[in-house]
Design a protein around this motif. Structure first.
Motif, PDB file in Angstrom:
ATOM      1  N   ARG A  66       0.804  -1.222   0.000  1.00 34.77           N
ATOM      2  CA  ARG A  66       0.000   0.000   0.000  1.00 34.77           C
ATOM      3  C   ARG A  66       0.839   1.277   0.000  1.00 34.77           C
ATOM      4  NH1 ARG A  66      -4.068  -2.891   3.813  1.00 34.77           N
ATOM      5  NH2 ARG A  66      -5.768  -3.393   2.380  1.00 34.77           N
ATOM      6  N   VAL A  67       2.133   1.159  -0.179  1.00 35.60           N
ATOM      7  CA  VAL A  67       2.992   2.339  -0.334  1.00 35.60           C
ATOM      8  C   VAL A  67       3.059   2.695  -1.810  1.00 35.60           C
ATOM      9  CG1 VAL A  67       5.358   3.207  -0.179  1.00 35.60           C
ATOM     10  CG2 VAL A  67       4.381   1.910   1.721  1.00 35.60           C
ATOM     11  N   ASP A  68       2.679   3.896  -2.151  1.00 33.33           N
ATOM     12  CA  ASP A  68       2.747   4.349  -3.538  1.00 33.33           C
ATOM     13  C   ASP A  68       4.213   4.412  -3.974  1.00 33.33           C
ATOM     14  OD1 ASP A  68       2.791   6.021  -5.917  1.00 33.33           O
ATOM     15  OD2 ASP A  68       0.746   6.611  -5.406  1.00 33.33           O
ATOM     16  N   LYS A  69       4.526   3.805  -5.101  1.00 33.36           N
ATOM     17  CA  LYS A  69       5.918   3.763  -5.565  1.00 33.36           C
ATOM     18  C   LYS A  69       6.496   5.152  -5.799  1.00 33.36           C
ATOM     19  CE  LYS A  69       5.685  -0.848  -7.629  1.00 33.36           C
ATOM     20  NZ  LYS A  69       5.821  -1.658  -8.869  1.00 33.36           N
ATOM     21  N   SER A  70       5.628   6.128  -6.073  1.00 33.71           N
ATOM     22  CA  SER A  70       6.121   7.486  -6.308  1.00 33.71           C
ATOM     23  C   SER A  70       6.734   8.100  -5.055  1.00 33.71           C
ATOM     24  CB  SER A  70       4.974   8.379  -6.806  1.00 33.71           C
ATOM     25  OG  SER A  70       3.994   8.563  -5.797  1.00 33.71           O
ATOM     26  N   TYR A  71       6.365   7.571  -3.874  1.00 34.63           N
ATOM     27  CA  TYR A  71       6.926   8.115  -2.633  1.00 34.63           C
ATOM     28  C   TYR A  71       8.445   7.976  -2.608  1.00 34.63           C
ATOM     29  CZ  TYR A  71       2.134   7.996  -0.716  1.00 34.63           C
ATOM     30  OH  TYR A  71       0.792   8.176  -0.491  1.00 34.63           O
ATOM     31  N   TRP A  72       8.957   6.930  -3.257  1.00 28.00           N
ATOM     32  CA  TRP A  72      10.403   6.692  -3.255  1.00 28.00           C
ATOM     33  C   TRP A  72      11.154   7.702  -4.131  1.00 28.00           C
ATOM     34  CZ3 TRP A  72      12.521   3.753   0.336  1.00 28.00           C
ATOM     35  CH2 TRP A  72      11.738   2.773   0.949  1.00 28.00           C
ATOM     36  N   GLN A  73      10.429   8.442  -4.949  1.00 27.05           N
ATOM     37  CA  GLN A  73      11.048   9.468  -5.787  1.00 27.05           C
ATOM     38  C   GLN A  73      10.935  10.852  -5.155  1.00 27.05           C
ATOM     39  OE1 GLN A  73      12.595   8.048  -8.288  1.00 27.05           O
ATOM     40  NE2 GLN A  73      11.581   6.113  -7.754  1.00 27.05           N
ATOM     41  N   SER A  74      10.359  10.939  -3.986  1.00 31.24           N
ATOM     42  CA  SER A  74      10.123  12.231  -3.366  1.00 31.24           C
ATOM     43  C   SER A  74      11.436  12.912  -2.967  1.00 31.24           C
ATOM     44  CB  SER A  74       9.256  12.061  -2.115  1.00 31.24           C
ATOM     45  OG  SER A  74       9.229  13.253  -1.359  1.00 31.24           O
ATOM     46  N   PRO A  75      11.551  14.216  -3.212  1.00 31.23           N
ATOM     47  CA  PRO A  75      12.747  14.949  -2.758  1.00 31.23           C
ATOM     48  C   PRO A  75      12.864  14.976  -1.241  1.00 31.23           C
ATOM     49  CG  PRO A  75      11.062  16.459  -3.588  1.00 31.23           C
ATOM     50  CD  PRO A  75      10.616  15.080  -3.955  1.00 31.23           C
ATOM     51  N   PHE A  76      11.767  14.685  -0.530  1.00 32.91           N
ATOM     52  CA  PHE A  76      11.820  14.651   0.927  1.00 32.91           C
ATOM     53  C   PHE A  76      12.837  13.624   1.420  1.00 32.91           C
ATOM     54  CE2 PHE A  76       8.046  17.055   0.418  1.00 32.91           C
ATOM     55  CZ  PHE A  76       7.781  17.705   1.619  1.00 32.91           C
ATOM     56  N   LEU A  77      13.041  12.556   0.656  1.00 31.92           N
ATOM     57  CA  LEU A  77      14.001  11.530   1.073  1.00 31.92           C
ATOM     58  C   LEU A  77      15.429  12.057   1.069  1.00 31.92           C
ATOM     59  CD1 LEU A  77      12.664   8.282  -0.656  1.00 31.92           C
ATOM     60  CD2 LEU A  77      12.692   8.810   1.786  1.00 31.92           C
ATOM     61  N   GLN A  78      15.676  13.099   0.262  1.00 32.46           N
ATOM     62  CA  GLN A  78      17.010  13.691   0.229  1.00 32.46           C
ATOM     63  C   GLN A  78      17.206  14.694   1.366  1.00 32.46           C
ATOM     64  OE1 GLN A  78      18.853  12.163  -2.027  1.00 32.46           O
ATOM     65  NE2 GLN A  78      16.967  11.144  -2.702  1.00 32.46           N
ATOM     66  N   GLN A  79      16.149  14.964   2.114  1.00 36.36           N
ATOM     67  CA  GLN A  79      16.208  15.956   3.183  1.00 36.36           C
ATOM     68  C   GLN A  79      16.088  15.327   4.571  1.00 36.36           C
ATOM     69  OE1 GLN A  79      13.000  18.604   2.186  1.00 36.36           O
ATOM     70  NE2 GLN A  79      13.800  19.053   0.159  1.00 36.36           N
ATOM     71  N   LEU A  80      16.248  14.012   4.648  1.00 36.35           N
ATOM     72  CA  LEU A  80      16.061  13.338   5.932  1.00 36.35           C
ATOM     73  C   LEU A  80      16.987  13.885   7.009  1.00 36.35           C
ATOM     74  CD1 LEU A  80      15.599   9.579   4.919  1.00 36.35           C
ATOM     75  CD2 LEU A  80      13.852  11.280   5.461  1.00 36.35           C
ATOM     76  N   ASP A  81      18.210  14.220   6.624  1.00 33.83           N
ATOM     77  CA  ASP A  81      19.153  14.713   7.630  1.00 33.83           C
ATOM     78  C   ASP A  81      18.695  16.033   8.227  1.00 33.83           C
ATOM     79  OD1 ASP A  81      21.812  14.164   8.906  1.00 33.83           O
ATOM     80  OD2 ASP A  81      22.251  16.148   8.080  1.00 33.83           O
ATOM     81  N   ASP A  82      18.018  16.865   7.431  1.00 29.25           N
ATOM     82  CA  ASP A  82      17.488  18.121   7.962  1.00 29.25           C
ATOM     83  C   ASP A  82      16.442  17.849   9.030  1.00 29.25           C
ATOM     84  OD1 ASP A  82      19.090  19.449   6.137  1.00 29.25           O
ATOM     85  OD2 ASP A  82      17.477  19.730   4.678  1.00 29.25           O
ATOM     86  N   TYR A  83      15.587  16.856   8.795  1.00 31.09           N
ATOM     87  CA  TYR A  83      14.549  16.520   9.761  1.00 31.09           C
ATOM     88  C   TYR A  83      15.157  15.895  11.021  1.00 31.09           C
ATOM     89  CZ  TYR A  83      11.998  16.808   5.341  1.00 31.09           C
ATOM     90  OH  TYR A  83      11.507  17.207   4.119  1.00 31.09           O
ATOM     91  N   VAL A  84      16.217  15.120  10.838  1.00 27.10           N
ATOM     92  CA  VAL A  84      16.923  14.544  11.983  1.00 27.10           C
ATOM     93  C   VAL A  84      17.484  15.660  12.861  1.00 27.10           C
ATOM     94  CG1 VAL A  84      18.942  13.211  12.695  1.00 27.10           C
ATOM     95  CG2 VAL A  84      17.461  12.344  10.872  1.00 27.10           C
TER      96      VAL A  84
END
Length: 234
Positions: free
Chosen positions: A110-128
């Motif tokens: 149920r995870v949309d495959k497009s989620y893996w292309q999200s730029p948010f994944l490149q910003q994980l360190d900012d959220y950390v």
């Protein structure tokens, strides 16, 4: 922000705070003055009480005066089906603030495959970073990403799961409730909005996971994470 987090240990006696986001917070919310005390941490290092020595528009100079204890981590590996990008930001920040040792993002049906292309994944360190500053912590959890569900469960999770480190999966139709964990470490799995499909739950249980229910209310992913981590009792 309850801690100013520096990326590395400064070599000079006086430490410079120059990052624009941090300066803006200090100026707008703390009304900082020379002589005030400020908590400053070194990423993946120690935490200190410092004294403000000078303030300009471009920087704040502080002097460390006392080492402080770092908040203890929760001995939990949190495994979450990759959520919608806007939810991901809150999820990472909250997980870091609550102190999980490791955060794992996985794919599921149920995870949309497009989620893996999200730029948010490149910003994980900012959220950390934001989560660490909120918690007053300096030690970032390890973050791992797995884009294939079955290989992750059979080849990775099965190796992590053992009597001294059990794995639990939240499933609304499980018979037992949330356990009180008596071990030194555990893995907790949270599915996507809509939950894991039956095949996924069966595969998890086949590879050593124990299913539990949070009751007859269906919670949002980020709400479930806070609730579960607060209830584990580790």
């Amino acid at each position: 922000m309850n801690l100013v987090l520096l990326s590395a240990q400064p070599e000079q006696a006086l430490w410079e705070i120059r990052e624009s986001r941090q300066l803006q917070h200090l100026q707008q919310h703390l009304d900082l003055k020379v002589g005030d005390q400020l908590k400053v941490g070194i990423r993946q290092g120690k935490r200190y009480l410092t004294e403000v020595q000078a303030i300009t528009a471009e920087q704040v100079l502080v002097k460390p005066i006392q080492e402080l204890a770092i908040p203890e981590k929760l001995p939990v590996t949190l495994i979450v089906a990759l959520p919608r990008p806007k939810v991901l930001r809150r999820l990472v920040m909250d997980s870091v603030t609550l102190g999980v040792e490791k955060l794992v993002l996985i794919h599921s049906y149920r995870v949309d495959k497009s989620y893996w292309q999200s730029p948010f994944l490149q910003q994980l360190d900012d959220y950390v970073t934001l989560g660490l500053e909120q918690a007053g912590d300096t030690i970032a959890p390890k973050i791992e990403l797995y884009r294939r569900f079955k290989p992750f469960v059979e080849d990775v999770l099965s190796e992590w799961t053992m009597p001294e480190s059990p794995s639990f999966v939240a499933h609304p139709y499980a018979q037992q409730g949330l356990p009180t964990v008596k071990t030194a470490h555990c893995q907790v799995l949270i599915g996507p909005e809509g939950g894991f499909i039956p095949y996924e739950v069966e595969l998890l249980e086949k590879n050593g996971c124990q299913s539990f229910s949070l009751g007859n209310r269906i919670l949002r992913t980020e709400t479930a994470i806070s609730y579960i981590l607060g209830r584990l009792g580790i």
